[in-house]
Enzyme design. Sequence first.
Site, mmCIF file in Angstrom:
data_model
loop_
_atom_site.group_PDB
_atom_site.id
_atom_site.type_symbol
_atom_site.label_atom_id
_atom_site.label_comp_id
_atom_site.label_asym_id
_atom_site.label_seq_id
_atom_site.Cartn_x
_atom_site.Cartn_y
_atom_site.Cartn_z
ATOM 1 N N LYS A 204 0.817 -1.396 -0.063
ATOM 2 C CA LYS A 204 0.039 0.052 -0.046
ATOM 3 C C LYS A 204 0.719 1.460 0.036
ATOM 4 O O LYS A 204 2.172 1.470 0.344
ATOM 5 C CB LYS A 204 -0.845 0.069 1.256
ATOM 6 C CG LYS A 204 -2.029 -1.073 0.757
ATOM 7 C CD LYS A 204 -3.144 -1.083 1.598
ATOM 8 C CE LYS A 204 -4.491 -2.036 1.145
ATOM 9 N NZ LYS A 204 -5.264 -2.303 2.301
ATOM 10 N N ARG A 243 -3.218 -10.256 4.624
ATOM 11 C CA ARG A 243 -3.543 -10.398 2.926
ATOM 12 C C ARG A 243 -2.396 -9.648 2.238
ATOM 13 O O ARG A 243 -2.080 -8.718 2.446
ATOM 14 C CB ARG A 243 -4.895 -9.495 2.869
ATOM 15 C CG ARG A 243 -5.435 -9.435 1.449
ATOM 16 C CD ARG A 243 -6.649 -8.665 1.405
ATOM 17 N NE ARG A 243 -7.047 -8.675 0.347
ATOM 18 C CZ ARG A 243 -6.742 -7.644 -0.905
ATOM 19 N NH1 ARG A 243 -5.617 -7.081 -0.600
ATOM 20 N NH2 ARG A 243 -7.259 -7.733 -2.190
#
Length: 264
Positions: A204, A243
């Site tokens: 991210k 994840r």
Amino acid sequence: MGVVNVTPDSFSDGGLWFDPAEAIERGHALIAQGADLIDVGGESTRPGAERVPLDEELRRVVPVVRELSGAGALVSVDTMRVEVARAAVEAGAAVVNDVSGGLADPAMAAFVAEAGVPVVVMHWRGHSRTMQDKAHYDDVVAEVRAELAERMDRVVAAGVDPESVILDPGLGFSKNAEHNWALLAHLEVLTGLGRPLLVAASRKTFLGRLLADDQGLRPPRGRDDATAAVTALAAAAGAWGVRVHEVPASRDAVLVAAAWQAAL
Ligand code: PMM
């Protein structure tokens, strides 16, 4: 949890697994690398993304879920739409991963209750197009905890077994880098809600910002080592799962954290 985004536009792997055959192959590879669960999604949720039409999301997701589940994999479906969740569960998906925590589709919670499958309830404040306008908190950890508790109560009121709920802080969803780091540093406040916690930091932007140099943000594929570092720390802090786009390093990081904890 290994990620297979069957999308042309996800921020880090958009287009790589857009062809169903490539997505299926990728899912098998992630399992061979040690993923326990494969998360199949057909709608990018990157900031600013527009929604994908329902038919298109179904077309992307269902064949991949069917094939991987049929081959014995544990599959979660990453969707905010009850129609997609239903079709995916019929095709063999074992978990529903709803990044909106049941807010985007009012029928989702009742479906999950009826299907009796575990559900990931993520902290979310609105669709991708406008979500960063909602990244305002006085105390991000306390507010995310309270909003997650409220989302959990809503799905439980719709009939979902509380034991089937997995919580997720939703890193990057209506959150800036500072918010993400605060949440990661206080995972114990979220595990304190008494449910398994999924942490999804993989590649991210806040990691790209941490690793930035004079060329600007580190590009998504250069963020995998930092992702594995987050995995080790999250696992040591009691997260249930992570994840990730690249499984091997995070798999090893989980083993390191487990050995570390066991020796305490
Ligand atoms: N993030 C993305 C997609 N799905 N699901 C959960 N449960 N938690 C997340 O933080 C999350 C998610 C966006 O990342 P991607 O575009 O790389 O899949």
